[in-house]
Design an enzyme around this catalytic site. Structure first.
Site: not given
Ligand code: PGA
Length: 255
Positions: A9, A11, A95, A97, A167, A173, A213
């Site tokens: 991904n 992003k 996701h 985010e 996730e 991140g 991560s």
């Protein structure tokens, strides 16, 4: 037997030239890898370009988001037919985010999921708890709630055609990975939930990726867990070496 699936991904990163360079490097690195499914999910504006650079390789293309309607007055949005038209096979949905920054709800994700499946694309539906929720002992409740809401109304066949990604938000991140035991516990719980929502046969067939991560040096331990069937990779998917290290780890895992 579930085939391991590693997806990158990207992003909102890279530019056109770097995107093409990266996939050319990946296509070269994975020329002989056949026992792992691999996909890259670039920013939407580079999908066509990346699709061109992937011609002849076994790496598949995915999008990071989609809108549920097929066409119409929806300024700024992209539809499933458009993603198919440029060569996508996968679409990431929900996701964290998108949930946290853009306010996506389970109901919206569910609507997108039905559209993606109807279009013949493969959805990667993301779920995961925040640090506060984990520390409050609410991980299972939150993840189960997201699964129930996002996956509502699916047939068994549709569930089998859906990829899930666990996730934990606190691991995305941050460089802080869930331990293999922490991740495996949630993956097992998701599979148990799928057995009650669908059937145990279906729950055994669904691919559940881990994300947060994942790096070349922790991938093997995570992917060796019985209920972890792959990885959704952010930061480490932006370089040939780090992403191919993760695919390499997947290719040697014996389940
Ligand atoms: P990360 O991102 O690998 O950079 O933690 C994972 C993701 O958000 O899918």
């Amino acid at each position: 037997m579930r085939k391991l699936f590693i997806a990158g991904n990207w992003k909102m990163n890279l530019d056109r030239a770097k995107s093409v360079d990266l996939v050319r490097g990946l296509a070269d690195a994975f020329r002989t890898t056949t026992n792992v499914d691999i996909a890259v999910c670039p920013p939407a504006v580079y999908l066509s370009e990346v699709a061109g650079a992937l011609q002849g390789s076994s790496i598949e293309l995915g999008a990071q988001n989609v809108y549920s309607k097929p066409d119409g007055a929806f300024t700024g949005e992209l539809s499933c037919p458009m993603l198919k038209d440029v060569g996508c096979r996968y679409v990431i949905l929900g996701h964290s985010e998108r949930r946290a920054i853009f306010g996506e709800t389970d109901a919206q994700i569910n609507e997108k999921l039905h559209a993606v499946l109807a279009a013949g694309l493969i959805p990667i539906v993301c779920v995961g708890e925040t640090l506060g929720e984990r520390e409050a002992g609410r991980t299972a409740e939150v993840v189960r709630g997201q699964c129930r809401g996002s996956l509502a109304g699916l047939s068994e066949t549709q569930m089998r055609a859906t990829v899930l990604a666990y996730e934990p938000v606190w691991a995305i991140g941050t460089g802080r990975t869930a331990t293999p035991d922490q991740a495996e516990e949630v993956h097992r719980d998701i599979r148990e939930l799928l057995a009650t929502m669908f059937s145990s046969e279906t729950s055994q067939q669904v691919i559940i990726q881990y994300g947060g991560s994942v790096k070349a040096d922790n991938a093997l331990e995570l992917l060796s867990q019985p209920n972890i069937d792959g990885a959704l990779v952010g930061g480490a998917s932006l370089k040939v070496d780090s992403f191919s290290g993760i695919v390499q780890a997947a290719s040697v895992v014996k389940k």
